[in-house]
Scaffold this motif. Structure first.
Motif, short mmCIF file in Angstrom:
data_model
loop_
_atom_site.label_atom_id
_atom_site.label_comp_id
_atom_site.label_asym_id
_atom_site.label_seq_id
_atom_site.Cartn_x
_atom_site.Cartn_y
_atom_site.Cartn_z
N GLN A 1 0.83 -1.22 0.00
CA GLN A 1 0.00 0.00 0.00
C GLN A 1 0.86 1.27 0.00
N GLU A 2 0.36 2.26 -0.69
CA GLU A 2 0.97 3.59 -0.66
C GLU A 2 -0.11 4.59 -0.32
N ASP A 3 0.08 5.26 0.80
CA ASP A 3 -0.92 6.19 1.29
C ASP A 3 -2.28 5.48 1.45
N ARG A 4 -2.20 4.23 1.93
CA ARG A 4 -3.38 3.40 2.22
C ARG A 4 -4.17 3.04 0.97
N ARG A 5 -3.54 3.06 -0.19
CA ARG A 5 -4.24 2.76 -1.42
C ARG A 5 -3.47 1.72 -2.25
N LEU A 6 -4.23 1.00 -3.09
CA LEU A 6 -3.66 0.07 -4.05
C LEU A 6 -4.24 0.39 -5.42
N SER A 7 -3.49 0.09 -6.48
CA SER A 7 -3.96 0.35 -7.84
C SER A 7 -4.95 -0.72 -8.28
N LEU A 8 -5.60 -0.47 -9.41
CA LEU A 8 -6.51 -1.46 -9.98
C LEU A 8 -5.80 -2.78 -10.25
N ASN A 9 -4.60 -2.72 -10.81
CA ASN A 9 -3.85 -3.94 -11.10
C ASN A 9 -3.46 -4.68 -9.83
N GLN A 10 -3.12 -3.93 -8.80
CA GLN A 10 -2.74 -4.57 -7.54
C GLN A 10 -3.94 -5.28 -6.90
N LEU A 11 -5.10 -4.69 -7.01
CA LEU A 11 -6.30 -5.36 -6.48
C LEU A 11 -6.58 -6.65 -7.24
N THR A 12 -6.31 -6.65 -8.52
CA THR A 12 -6.46 -7.88 -9.31
C THR A 12 -5.46 -8.93 -8.85
N GLU A 13 -4.23 -8.48 -8.55
CA GLU A 13 -3.20 -9.39 -8.06
C GLU A 13 -3.61 -10.01 -6.73
N ILE A 14 -4.32 -9.26 -5.91
CA ILE A 14 -4.80 -9.80 -4.63
C ILE A 14 -5.74 -10.97 -4.89
N ALA A 15 -6.71 -10.76 -5.76
CA ALA A 15 -7.68 -11.82 -6.05
C ALA A 15 -7.00 -13.05 -6.64
N GLU A 16 -6.03 -12.83 -7.53
CA GLU A 16 -5.31 -13.94 -8.15
C GLU A 16 -4.48 -14.69 -7.11
N GLY A 17 -3.78 -13.94 -6.27
CA GLY A 17 -2.95 -14.56 -5.24
C GLY A 17 -3.77 -15.32 -4.22
N HIS A 18 -4.91 -14.76 -3.85
CA HIS A 18 -5.80 -15.44 -2.90
C HIS A 18 -6.27 -16.77 -3.48
#
Length: 331
Positions: free
Chosen positions: A195-212
């Motif tokens: 996270q940067e300034d408590r935020r994640l990018s659209l691509n990073q949120l996709t990476e979360i779902a994929e990693g999960h």
């Protein structure tokens, strides 16, 4: 001349002995056909699920679903004729050059088809397993099953809810009570690292779902009858909408797939004290996010069970549901 191999069975379940036969056929013939018998007298796992195991593991194999196949088995001339006529009808005149099996019926079926009788590991020395053995205790004999197969024996229970609604505590407690594993929320771990300034990018949120999803698949193979999962791609989808007012195509697809991935959806209520940690945005946001999650579940037409009260009350409610739940209801 092009060679065509055929093997058949109930595959209830598909185990490594079956796979050895299929893989032998793949090595020795140009094209392989696998007939999967409907077998309600043996298993409650639907025909389509059992056929999907073979299609997933062997994409080039032709799978024929044997709907309303003969349930009778045996070595009498009458039963042999019933089986031979059924297979002949399914093939509709197609030429089979090699018939693969590890059973007595290989002899008469190959003769009826005018094919080479290719016996494979009939003594069960290469893969010492049988469908009967696996059915006696799937979880004890999991080493004979592909993860693709084993995961369909696991009841995957997912807990949704806004931040600080008790999902993690509940999943951990139930895993302990049922002597199994649980799937922690990968998004929290990822957020703390990236996270940067408590935020994640659209691509990073996709990476979360994929990693999960990758970790969840690993946990499914480690699970014992149940996997208790803390959040899923639908939660990540909701966070993406909240912070960006949009969702990437990849995340949208994963959220859509999540609608059918889980056997039971539980929504944890906001009736417990809010735990105000540094990574959360406040009780007001919790209430708003909870409403959005509920509305999204309704829009997706996902049945869910609300969990309220103390940890003990929530645990007892889940256990009551699990006691009567059937992953594959008998038709």
């Amino acid at each position: 001349m092009k060679t065509t191999g055929l093997t058949l069975g109930k595959f209830a379940p598909l185990h490594k002995g079956h796979q050895y036969i299929i893989e032998t056929a793949i090595r020795e013939t140009d094209h392989v056909i696998v007939v999967v018998y409907d077998a309600p007298e043996v298993t409650d796992i639907p025909l389509k699920v059992r056929a999907s195991w073979i299609r997933s593991l062997y994409p080039k194999v032709e799978v024929i679903e044997g709907i309303n196949g003969p349930a009778v088995t045996g070595d009498t001339p009458e039963i042999k004729k019933i089986q031979e006529d059924y297979i002949s009808g399914l093939l509709n005149g197609r030429k089979i050059t090699h018939f693969f099996s590890s059973e007595f019926y290989g002899d008469h079926m190959s003769k009826a088809l005018g094919a080479v009788n290719r016996e494979v590991d009939r003594s069960r020395t290469v893969v010492p397993v049988s469908g009967t053995l696996v059915r006696e205790d799937v979880f004890l004999n999991k080493n004979y099953l592909s993860p693709v197969v084993y995961k369909d024996f696991i009841i995957n229970v997912v807990f949704l809810g806004a931040p600080s609604t008790g999902k993690t505590t509940l999943a951990r407690k139930l895993a302990e009570d049922y002597d199994t594993v649980w799937m922690p929320e990968y998004g929290r771990e990822y957020w703390e690292l990236h996270q940067e300034d408590r935020r994640l990018s659209l691509n990073q949120l996709t990476e979360i779902a994929e990693g999960h999803l990758l970790r969840e698949d690993q946990q499914l193979y480690m699970a014992n009858k149940y996997l208790f999962t803390d959040t899923n791609a639908i939660t990540t989808y909701m966070f993406s909408l909240y912070y960006h007012n949009e969702v990437s195509g990849g995340l949208n697809l994963l959220a859509k797939q999540a609608e059918k991935r889980y056997d039971l959806f539980f929504l944890c209520d906001t009736d417990i004290p809010y735990e105000d940690t540094w990574d959360r945005s406040g009780d007001v946001q919790r209430s708003e996010f909870q409403i959005q999650i509920m509305e999204d579940l309704i829009v997706r037409n996902i049945p869910y069970i609300l969990l309220s009260g103390s940890l003990a009350e929530r645990v007892n409610k889940v256990k009551k549901v699990l006691k009567t739940f059937q992953k594959f209801p008998v038709l």
